[in-house]
Design a protein around this motif. Structure first.
Motif, mmCIF file in Angstrom:
data_model
loop_
_atom_site.group_PDB
_atom_site.id
_atom_site.type_symbol
_atom_site.label_atom_id
_atom_site.label_comp_id
_atom_site.label_asym_id
_atom_site.label_seq_id
_atom_site.Cartn_x
_atom_site.Cartn_y
_atom_site.Cartn_z
ATOM 1 N N LYS A 10 0.839 -1.197 0.000
ATOM 2 C CA LYS A 10 0.000 0.000 0.000
ATOM 3 C C LYS A 10 0.877 1.251 0.000
ATOM 4 N N LEU A 11 1.953 1.234 0.781
ATOM 5 C CA LEU A 11 2.864 2.381 0.800
ATOM 6 C C LEU A 11 3.485 2.607 -0.571
ATOM 7 N N VAL A 12 3.843 1.526 -1.250
ATOM 8 C CA VAL A 12 4.409 1.648 -2.599
ATOM 9 C C VAL A 12 3.391 2.305 -3.524
ATOM 10 N N THR A 13 2.151 1.859 -3.459
ATOM 11 C CA THR A 13 1.094 2.428 -4.300
ATOM 12 C C THR A 13 0.907 3.914 -4.013
ATOM 13 N N LEU A 14 0.883 4.279 -2.740
ATOM 14 C CA LEU A 14 0.729 5.689 -2.373
ATOM 15 C C LEU A 14 1.907 6.532 -2.862
ATOM 16 N N ALA A 15 3.116 6.018 -2.707
ATOM 17 C CA ALA A 15 4.316 6.747 -3.134
ATOM 18 C C ALA A 15 4.330 6.932 -4.651
ATOM 19 N N ARG A 16 3.994 5.869 -5.383
ATOM 20 C CA ARG A 16 3.965 5.967 -6.843
ATOM 21 C C ARG A 16 2.869 6.927 -7.299
ATOM 22 N N GLY A 17 1.738 6.926 -6.591
ATOM 23 C CA GLY A 17 0.662 7.849 -6.936
ATOM 24 C C GLY A 17 1.073 9.305 -6.745
ATOM 25 N N ALA A 18 1.717 9.596 -5.628
ATOM 26 C CA ALA A 18 2.184 10.963 -5.364
ATOM 27 C C ALA A 18 3.192 11.391 -6.424
ATOM 28 N N MET A 19 4.096 10.488 -6.762
ATOM 29 C CA MET A 19 5.114 10.768 -7.772
ATOM 30 C C MET A 19 4.455 11.071 -9.116
ATOM 31 N N GLY A 20 3.476 10.265 -9.491
ATOM 32 C CA GLY A 20 2.797 10.455 -10.768
ATOM 33 C C GLY A 20 1.999 11.745 -10.828
ATOM 34 N N ARG A 21 1.261 12.048 -9.765
ATOM 35 C CA ARG A 21 0.451 13.273 -9.746
ATOM 36 C C ARG A 21 1.330 14.512 -9.876
ATOM 37 N N ALA A 22 2.477 14.490 -9.238
ATOM 38 C CA ALA A 22 3.374 15.646 -9.250
ATOM 39 C C ALA A 22 4.341 15.613 -10.430
ATOM 40 N N GLN A 23 4.310 14.532 -11.194
ATOM 41 C CA GLN A 23 5.265 14.330 -12.287
ATOM 42 C C GLN A 23 6.692 14.545 -11.777
ATOM 43 N N ALA A 24 6.957 13.932 -10.631
ATOM 44 C CA ALA A 24 8.240 14.073 -9.943
ATOM 45 C C ALA A 24 9.116 12.839 -10.208
ATOM 46 N N PRO A 25 10.419 12.965 -10.001
ATOM 47 C CA PRO A 25 11.326 11.837 -10.239
ATOM 48 C C PRO A 25 11.308 10.786 -9.133
ATOM 49 N N SER A 26 10.693 11.103 -8.004
ATOM 50 C CA SER A 26 10.623 10.138 -6.908
ATOM 51 C C SER A 26 9.383 10.395 -6.064
ATOM 52 N N GLY A 27 9.005 9.370 -5.321
ATOM 53 C CA GLY A 27 7.873 9.471 -4.413
ATOM 54 C C GLY A 27 8.180 8.711 -3.141
ATOM 55 N N ALA A 28 7.469 8.998 -2.091
ATOM 56 C CA ALA A 28 7.681 8.313 -0.817
ATOM 57 C C ALA A 28 6.373 8.253 -0.053
ATOM 58 N N ALA A 29 6.303 7.299 0.850
ATOM 59 C CA ALA A 29 5.160 7.197 1.754
ATOM 60 C C ALA A 29 5.656 6.626 3.070
ATOM 61 N N VAL A 30 5.023 7.042 4.149
ATOM 62 C CA VAL A 30 5.365 6.551 5.479
ATOM 63 C C VAL A 30 4.100 6.086 6.184
ATOM 64 N N ARG A 31 4.268 5.162 7.121
ATOM 65 C CA ARG A 31 3.180 4.697 7.977
ATOM 66 C C ARG A 31 3.565 5.016 9.411
ATOM 67 N N ASP A 32 2.690 5.744 10.110
ATOM 68 C CA ASP A 32 3.026 6.121 11.484
ATOM 69 C C ASP A 32 2.657 4.999 12.457
ATOM 70 N N LEU A 33 2.897 5.224 13.717
ATOM 71 C CA LEU A 33 2.681 4.199 14.737
ATOM 72 C C LEU A 33 1.206 3.857 14.933
ATOM 73 N N ASP A 34 0.317 4.706 14.458
ATOM 74 C CA ASP A 34 -1.122 4.449 14.537
ATOM 75 C C ASP A 34 -1.666 3.818 13.253
ATOM 76 N N GLY A 35 -0.781 3.571 12.276
ATOM 77 C CA GLY A 35 -1.200 2.970 11.016
ATOM 78 C C GLY A 35 -1.649 3.960 9.960
ATOM 79 N N ARG A 36 -1.587 5.250 10.267
ATOM 80 C CA ARG A 36 -1.948 6.267 9.271
ATOM 81 C C ARG A 36 -0.822 6.395 8.258
ATOM 82 N N THR A 37 -1.192 6.723 7.031
ATOM 83 C CA THR A 37 -0.200 6.830 5.967
ATOM 84 C C THR A 37 -0.154 8.242 5.408
ATOM 85 N N TYR A 38 1.026 8.613 4.943
ATOM 86 C CA TYR A 38 1.270 9.935 4.368
ATOM 87 C C TYR A 38 2.195 9.735 3.182
ATOM 88 N N ALA A 39 1.921 10.451 2.104
ATOM 89 C CA ALA A 39 2.729 10.306 0.896
ATOM 90 C C ALA A 39 3.212 11.672 0.434
#
Length: 107
Positions: A10-39
């Motif tokens: 899921k993190l990979v999907t979120l990171a790739r989505g952020a990268m694609g939307r921004a037309q950026a050369p890289s993307g990232a996503a993190v999962r916090d200790l509560d299971g929430r995700t941020y990309a």
């Protein structure tokens, strides 16, 4: 390398989505200790330059995250500056690097 579990995929999907939307050369996503995700995607302005992982970590911290379980970096460098920010908050967070297609990279 072993296949990613569903939560890391899921993190990979979120990171790739952020990268694609921004037309950026890289993307990232993190999962916090509560299971929430941020990309996030890399930002390259003349007045502001951030790696995708820096964006994802900063977004999570600004949203109240107190630590991280895992991070995914798609298309980023081994020496990504966001790794230091991630380690400052959670030095035990798993870090998964992938190529641009989301395939994990050993190392």
């Amino acid at each position: 390398m072993a296949p990613l579990d569903a939560e890391d995929a899921k993190l990979v999907t979120l990171a790739r989505g952020a990268m694609g939307r921004a037309q950026a050369p890289s993307g990232a996503a993190v999962r916090d200790l509560d299971g929430r995700t941020y990309a996030g995607a890399a930002v390259g302005l003349s007045s502001l330059t951030l790696t995708a992982l820096q964006v994802a970590v900063a977004t999570a911290i600004a949203s109240g995250a107190s630590g991280f379980e895992a991070a995914v970096l798609v298309g980023g460098a081994d020496d990504d500056l966001g790794l230091a920010a991630l380690a400052e908050v959670s030095d035990s967070a798993a870090v998964i690097r992938t190529d641009l297609h989301g395939e994990p990279i050993d190392g």
